[in-house]
Design a protein around this motif. Structure first.
Motif, PDB file in Angstrom:
ATOM      1  N   LEU A  63       0.825  -1.214   0.000  1.00  0.00           N
ATOM      2  CA  LEU A  63       0.000   0.000   0.000  1.00  0.00           C
ATOM      3  C   LEU A  63       0.856   1.259   0.000  1.00  0.00           C
ATOM      4  O   LEU A  63       0.552   2.232  -0.695  1.00  0.00           O
ATOM      5  N   LEU A  64       1.956   1.247   0.761  1.00  0.00           N
ATOM      6  CA  LEU A  64       2.828   2.428   0.808  1.00  0.00           C
ATOM      7  C   LEU A  64       3.468   2.672  -0.562  1.00  0.00           C
ATOM      8  O   LEU A  64       3.507   3.818  -1.041  1.00  0.00           O
ATOM      9  N   SER A  65       3.946   1.601  -1.205  1.00  0.00           N
ATOM     10  CA  SER A  65       4.555   1.746  -2.533  1.00  0.00           C
ATOM     11  C   SER A  65       3.543   2.322  -3.516  1.00  0.00           C
ATOM     12  O   SER A  65       3.833   3.256  -4.267  1.00  0.00           O
ATOM     13  N   TYR A  66       2.324   1.757  -3.489  1.00  0.00           N
ATOM     14  CA  TYR A  66       1.287   2.241  -4.394  1.00  0.00           C
ATOM     15  C   TYR A  66       0.944   3.697  -4.076  1.00  0.00           C
ATOM     16  O   TYR A  66       0.780   4.521  -4.991  1.00  0.00           O
ATOM     17  N   PHE A  67       0.832   4.017  -2.799  1.00  0.00           N
ATOM     18  CA  PHE A  67       0.416   5.368  -2.392  1.00  0.00           C
ATOM     19  C   PHE A  67       1.388   6.424  -2.901  1.00  0.00           C
ATOM     20  O   PHE A  67       0.969   7.478  -3.413  1.00  0.00           O
ATOM     21  N   LEU A  68       2.680   6.148  -2.783  1.00  0.00           N
ATOM     22  CA  LEU A  68       3.678   7.118  -3.257  1.00  0.00           C
ATOM     23  C   LEU A  68       3.560   7.308  -4.777  1.00  0.00           C
ATOM     24  O   LEU A  68       3.632   8.442  -5.280  1.00  0.00           O
ATOM     25  N   MET A  69       3.334   6.202  -5.508  1.00  0.00           N
ATOM     26  CA  MET A  69       3.152   6.324  -6.970  1.00  0.00           C
ATOM     27  C   MET A  69       1.829   7.022  -7.283  1.00  0.00           C
ATOM     28  O   MET A  69       1.734   7.810  -8.230  1.00  0.00           O
ATOM     29  N   HIS A  70       0.807   6.726  -6.481  1.00  0.00           N
ATOM     30  CA  HIS A  70      -0.534   7.294  -6.695  1.00  0.00           C
ATOM     31  C   HIS A  70      -0.494   8.825  -6.595  1.00  0.00           C
ATOM     32  O   HIS A  70      -1.154   9.516  -7.380  1.00  0.00           O
ATOM     33  N   ILE A  71       0.287   9.340  -5.651  1.00  0.00           N
ATOM     34  CA  ILE A  71       0.406  10.794  -5.508  1.00  0.00           C
ATOM     35  C   ILE A  71       0.970  11.393  -6.799  1.00  0.00           C
ATOM     36  O   ILE A  71       0.469  12.408  -7.309  1.00  0.00           O
ATOM     37  N   LEU A  72       1.999  10.749  -7.347  1.00  0.00           N
ATOM     38  CA  LEU A  72       2.632  11.259  -8.573  1.00  0.00           C
ATOM     39  C   LEU A  72       1.681  11.149  -9.767  1.00  0.00           C
ATOM     40  O   LEU A  72       1.509  12.108 -10.533  1.00  0.00           O
ATOM     41  N   VAL A  73       1.050   9.974  -9.906  1.00  0.00           N
ATOM     42  CA  VAL A  73       0.204   9.727 -11.088  1.00  0.00           C
ATOM     43  C   VAL A  73      -1.027  10.639 -11.101  1.00  0.00           C
ATOM     44  O   VAL A  73      -1.358  11.241 -12.128  1.00  0.00           O
ATOM     45  N   THR A  74      -1.708  10.744  -9.960  1.00  0.00           N
ATOM     46  CA  THR A  74      -2.945  11.534  -9.938  1.00  0.00           C
ATOM     47  C   THR A  74      -2.676  13.034 -10.012  1.00  0.00           C
ATOM     48  O   THR A  74      -3.598  13.811 -10.243  1.00  0.00           O
ATOM     49  N   SER A  75      -1.413  13.423  -9.837  1.00  0.00           N
ATOM     50  CA  SER A  75      -1.078  14.848  -9.994  1.00  0.00           C
ATOM     51  C   SER A  75      -1.301  15.300 -11.430  1.00  0.00           C
ATOM     52  O   SER A  75      -1.422  16.505 -11.693  1.00  0.00           O
TER      53      SER A  75
END
Lengths: 128, 146
Positions: free
Chosen positions: B39-51
């Motif tokens: 979840l942490l790995s996904y969350f960090l990528m999610h912040i970048l992608v959804t930006s």
């Protein structure tokens, strides 16, 4: 004392994540099942641009994103710190690790906050 | 006193799975860590992608077009499943941490009562609830959304 406070904060942040991420997951993954179509008025695909704009215009959703961003980063990075602390007892390693994770957390919080606020401005402009 | 050679105290990452004769709760501990790291790995990528939504509809649809590949769809479902497991198991851990599932201290009179008699059913219920949420999420993602 300091570690106990950080641990207590970790638990409190976990409960906050459970509520806020639960709401986020309900909106993003259970819209049809739970009948939350008012959150995604343009259909069941929450990633459709019209739905993204609609959610971006809601101030409560933007605020919940900011809060979720903060508590989830703290909970996740503190959990990772605990796991990495188990690998060695070196004080120097632990201090370096704590600083590195703090820098990552603050950096991601700044980026995520900027994105949430700028996306709201984009959504308001798109809706006007 | 030196650590036991059979079950040394510090096993490192191996200890997540190879520590000894463990009950289901110890494997939930391992699952909790694996889902947490995922979840942490996904969350960090999610912040970048959804930006990308900041840059308007073209940037957003370009990003979402790339992420509409079935591999990412399955990945998204795994993240949802990890959330359900980590969240409900985490709630169980908080209840134990706060002493709500340990019972009152009492004299050890046979037949002994163990706090595990309360904690085990709670663990089972938490995982059944996680399973129901995972099924509902899969139903929406694979059958209702697309």
């Amino acid at each position: 004392m300091r570690e106990r406070s950080l641990w207590t904060l970790h638990i409190a942040a976990g409960l906050a994540v459970l509520v806020l991420l639960g709401l986020h997951m309900a909106v993003m993954h259970l819209t049809a099942v739970l009948g939350l179509s008012s959150m995604n008025p343009a259909g069941h695909d929450p990633l459709a641009w019209e739905n993204v704009v609609h959610r971006g215009q809601q101030i409560l959703i933007t605020l919940s994103y900011l809060l979720l961003l903060g508590v989830a980063l703290y909970h996740g990075l503190y959990g990772l710190r605990n796991i990495l602390f188990e690998l060695t007892a070196s004080a120097e390693y632990r201090r370096f690790l704590s600083i590195a994770l703090l820098v990552v957390g603050v950096g991601m919080f700044v980026l995520g906050s900027w994105a949430a606020l700028a996306a709201r401005a984009t959504a308001l402009a798109a809706g006007s | 006193m030196p650590d036991s050679q059979a079950y040394p105290n510090r096993l490192g990452l191996k200890g997540w799975a190879l520590g000894g004769r463990w009950g289901p709760e110890r494997y939930l501990f391992t699952l909790h860590r694996i889902t947490g790291l995922g979840l942490l790995s996904y969350f960090l990528m999610h912040i970048l992608v959804t930006s990308s939504r900041v840059f308007g509809v073209e940037a957003w649809e370009l990003t979402m077009g790339f992420l509409s590949h079935p591999v990412f769809l399955v990945g998204e479902y795994l993240v949802f499943a990890a959330f359900a497991i980590h969240g409900l198991n985490g709630l169980r851990l908080v209840l134990i941490e706060l002493g709500l599932l340990t019972g009152r201290a009492e004299e050890p009179i046979y037949p002994y009562r163990s706090s595990l008699n309360v904690q085990r059913p709670v663990a089972v219920v938490a995982m059944i609830l996680a399973g129901i949420i995972i099924v509902l999420g899969g139903w929406e993602l694979f059958f209702l959304r697309h």
